[in-house]
Design a protein around this motif. Sequence first.
Motif, PDB file in Angstrom:
ATOM      1  N   SER A 155       0.848  -1.192   0.000  1.00  0.00           N
ATOM      2  CA  SER A 155       0.000   0.000   0.000  1.00  0.00           C
ATOM      3  C   SER A 155       0.883   1.241   0.000  1.00  0.00           C
ATOM      4  CB  SER A 155      -0.920  -0.006   1.219  1.00  0.00           C
ATOM      5  OG  SER A 155      -0.173   0.105   2.417  1.00  0.00           O
ATOM      6  N   ASP A 747      -4.329   5.366   2.082  1.00  0.00           N
ATOM      7  CA  ASP A 747      -3.943   4.038   1.611  1.00  0.00           C
ATOM      8  C   ASP A 747      -4.346   3.014   2.655  1.00  0.00           C
ATOM      9  OD1 ASP A 747      -1.752   3.788   3.547  1.00  0.00           O
ATOM     10  OD2 ASP A 747      -0.603   5.105   2.252  1.00  0.00           O
ATOM     11  N   SER A 749      -4.413  -1.545   3.470  1.00  0.00           N
ATOM     12  CA  SER A 749      -4.081  -2.916   3.098  1.00  0.00           C
ATOM     13  C   SER A 749      -4.942  -3.868   3.906  1.00  0.00           C
ATOM     14  CB  SER A 749      -2.597  -3.206   3.347  1.00  0.00           C
ATOM     15  OG  SER A 749      -2.277  -3.067   4.716  1.00  0.00           O
ATOM     16  N   ASN A 766      -4.557  -4.218  -1.396  1.00  0.00           N
ATOM     17  CA  ASN A 766      -4.158  -2.885  -0.959  1.00  0.00           C
ATOM     18  C   ASN A 766      -4.694  -1.862  -1.948  1.00  0.00           C
ATOM     19  OD1 ASN A 766      -1.783  -2.095  -2.953  1.00  0.00           O
ATOM     20  ND2 ASN A 766      -1.408  -4.230  -2.334  1.00  0.00           N
ATOM     21  N   THR A 768      -4.508   2.585  -2.791  1.00  0.00           N
ATOM     22  CA  THR A 768      -3.963   3.916  -2.493  1.00  0.00           C
ATOM     23  C   THR A 768      -4.648   4.946  -3.374  1.00  0.00           C
ATOM     24  OG1 THR A 768      -1.786   2.991  -1.958  1.00  0.00           O
ATOM     25  CG2 THR A 768      -1.891   5.354  -2.424  1.00  0.00           C
ATOM     26  N   TYR A 864      -3.661  -0.045  -6.946  1.00  0.00           N
ATOM     27  CA  TYR A 864      -4.078  -1.088  -6.029  1.00  0.00           C
ATOM     28  C   TYR A 864      -3.461  -2.415  -6.436  1.00  0.00           C
ATOM     29  CZ  TYR A 864      -7.385  -1.528  -9.907  1.00  0.00           C
ATOM     30  OH  TYR A 864      -7.949  -1.631 -11.161  1.00  0.00           O
TER      31      TYR A 864
END
Length: 1016
Positions: A155, A747, A749, A766, A768, A864
């Motif tokens: 992330s 972000d 995860s 994850n 972001t 991601y």
Amino acid sequence: MTKYIKCFGMFMSLSVSFTGLALQAQTLNIKTFSGKITDEKGAAIDGVEVTVIGSRVRAGSDKNGGFAIKGMSEDSLSFSKAGYKELRVAGKDRADISVVLAKSNGADYFNELVDIPFAKRTRRELNYAVSALKTDDFPKIPVSNLSSMLAGRFSGLLVQQTGNQPGTENIAFQVRGKSSYAQGSAPKLLVDGVERDFSDMDINEVESITVLKDAAALNWYGLLGGNGVILVNTRHGKARQDFINFDIQGGFQKVENLVGPLNSYNFATLYNQGLTNAGQAPAYNQAALDAYQNQSNPYLFPDNNYIDRFLNKTAPVQRYAVSLGGGSDKIRYFTNVSYYDQNGLFKNTQTDDYNSNFNYKRYNFRVNLDYDVTKTLSFSLLAGVRSERRTDPIGGGGGGTAAVLSSLFTLPPNAFPILNQDGTYGGTSVYQTNPLGQLQNSGVYKAITNVLLASISAKQRLDFVTPGLSANIFFSYDGYGNYTHGFTQNYSVVNQTLTPSQTFRTPAVLAYQFAGFGTSTKNNEVWAGFDYDRTIGDHKINASARAQQATSAAVDRIDYNERLFVGRVDYGFKNRYFLGFTGSYSGSENYAPGRRFGFFPAGTIGWVVSDEDFLKPTNALSYLKLRASYGRSGNIGPTYDSNGNLVRLPYRALFTRGAGPILGSSFSSTTTAYEVSPTGNPLTTWEKIDRLNIGADISFLNNSLYLTADYFNETRTDILSSANLPGILGVAVSAVNSGKVNSKGFDMSVLYQKNLNGVNLSLNGNFTYAANKLLEQSLPSGTLSYQSPLGYNIGNVNGAGNKRYYISDGLFQSQEEINASPKQSLSGLVVPGDIRYKDVNGDNIIDSRDAVSTNYTDVPKAYYGFGFNISYKLFDISTQFQGVYGRTIDIRSLVYSGPNNLNALSLDSWTPATASTARFPRIALTDNGNNNASSDFWLRSGDFIKLRTVELGLTLPQRLTYKLHMQKARFFIGGYNLLSFSKLKDLNMDPETPFAGRGNNYPYLKTYTLGVNVKF
């Protein structure tokens, strides 16, 4: 290279000696331990690995949970299986042992140690924003750039591939998007705490990777950490866990998304069309077109497919590696040796003297030793040696692989016959480069790059002063050098369609190319200071103080020097409440005396809420921690002039010597010194970044589902910009600190781990989101409001600093439409089939004042990754996907790539017959300024989802491997970049590297591999 090999031999000798000490045979009586292994509910567990600690003796439990293993009477046993906590039992004089294994849970996850600068902390203790992974689960895919394995796994970290050539695949990193428009915004790459590139390391060398993202984590590095840090830690041996590991992989890389070549008939037809569109006479008559179509005379009317003739569709790749590690409580070691080999794609490269096909070979050596000299003094030696060998066709003019690819992708198919009837190379006065001559008669270039990376550290405990205190010193020395050699040759080309025939180029016989050593670079760092780690009742204190001096020296430039003083204190109360502070005083000689140092503080706070009485853990919510950090970071950022050249010491005025004024009666000029423009700016300083981070760590579903989420808000000021000074001054300033950008986003995860009836399942994901906005920048006077970049993001589509685009309004279908529209002044020629633009300012003229600022950018707004690892009995499968969103690319140069800007896409260009379906403007060979203007007509979505890695494995049964005295044997197949989903499929382009396979760029590649891993 010889001295590096000698160093490596010494390290290997030490390693073997220490291995002998660690593996001395014991002389105690042998006995058999046996028993049964069950879970907490009393059910038998099969497939549990039983190990005699400190040896390679291993056994496995059967379907009834039973086991039997031989060892010494004083031995201890280890019981381990995926999904369960490892259990160690002292054998002593016991013969029958009953073992109960507990399933692992999320508490273990938050108690895992995470690497931070020169220390480790548990996830529970950390208030920092970091993303950390062990590399044990990374696939073993033979790719030349280790950095590519990071894509989609962390992330906050964007990994973007920008090239495909073996050994030189360029990987670009960004941490939490882009927050500076100045060049040099990539994060710092550190290996074992030292600034080093890890792209050419072998995967077996790396134990863990940590991405540092907030001020509290980054300020340890002062001016060097402003853009984020990727911290790589190499493997170390573990006491009484000896192993020998062999990896063998072989496979091939397959070409994808090549530009579609035109045959001679289509090329000539489209070429005529381009001339006709401009009111000119066709170049090819019907007889010539018929000859191209019928291929009746290949010498007068050649029809070349350069790609099929000189480019293979696949190329082999292979990797071999052996590593060993282990040791005793006193001495521990890890050693890895690997070999990587990757061929290029060219055909027809073998001659009696050389093979000019591109080739990349790499040899990696690593020795890490840890030695406890006394109970209070420890010592570590970390050393790596790398040797790379590249073979490249000279290709004429020294252009190498790029020059050959340029010929294959841009030569007209009817330019000349590759070989004339008499066997000479074909060519003309216009086209004097022959692909076969480039590959067989231009020579070959070979380069050897040798790298030595060494670090030595010592830690002396000072408990006699106060418990928990220790003194530390760390020194690193890195040496980089290269050596080049090869053969040169030249060839002539003959145009036999002329009478008499004409010869071009001057042939030259085979000769040795100049051989010599290139630039040698030496880097070293020294860190020295104290650590204090102590727990007193409910109070835990971890403190560090260091001083650092770093120097990078090379013979062709001024040395780089940095100096740093840093301190860090982390405090925990009841392992529930946490406070922290990091502060560094960092400086660089790149700034004027008196302005070289700055102080960069950051503070953190954390609270494990789930430990409070009012929020006791439940099955639904098992763990909750809230944390925050705030601080000011710095970024040294390189300074570039208007031509893109790096400027060293930008605060200084530099002078050069040249012609001066004319003096005297002879009217001769004098020699004088004058100031170089742009001149220095003594007020130049670093970028300042105020960073806020608010985060949470959460565990759900009885510690099966883990979530880490962070919100960040950063404001960066004093960004270097061009100085807009009055011309009357007669001199320009290199740069001024005038820019301001805000960047914010979040972000997160997610990790889900579960054992479901023998199926071990691990899902990861994850995401972001990072948005930036330009708040301040020095702009030229008279900038129109709608052309100002202020208020827009700082990314560019074409990478050339252009944010302005004309707004397109379809294609002109007739001359009447052109006459009724505002005057098109972007080109001298505007005809039906050209792009129509909107008159933004309403002056009835389309000119530069109609281009508007936009938010189009090739920096994605969001990125991601997601994947899974699933294992059941002998089988396992793992995947990792990566995706980006909000990215834009400009396809203009791609549509116009190829010979005379013609390729397969040109078949979709506008004609009166295809006016309603044409995707692109009319074909134009000249005077195409209107259609070549930067406009949104050429912009396309660069979003994509890619299957980065996939691996399917089969592990041999334990009963078989143990009989063969193996810990593990696994066979697997895998791939890299196998699938891609985007909106560019109809254009046959890769959205991440759209220029691949066009112009002079190496084609896009997919990797397929087969391998075996054996561990003793």
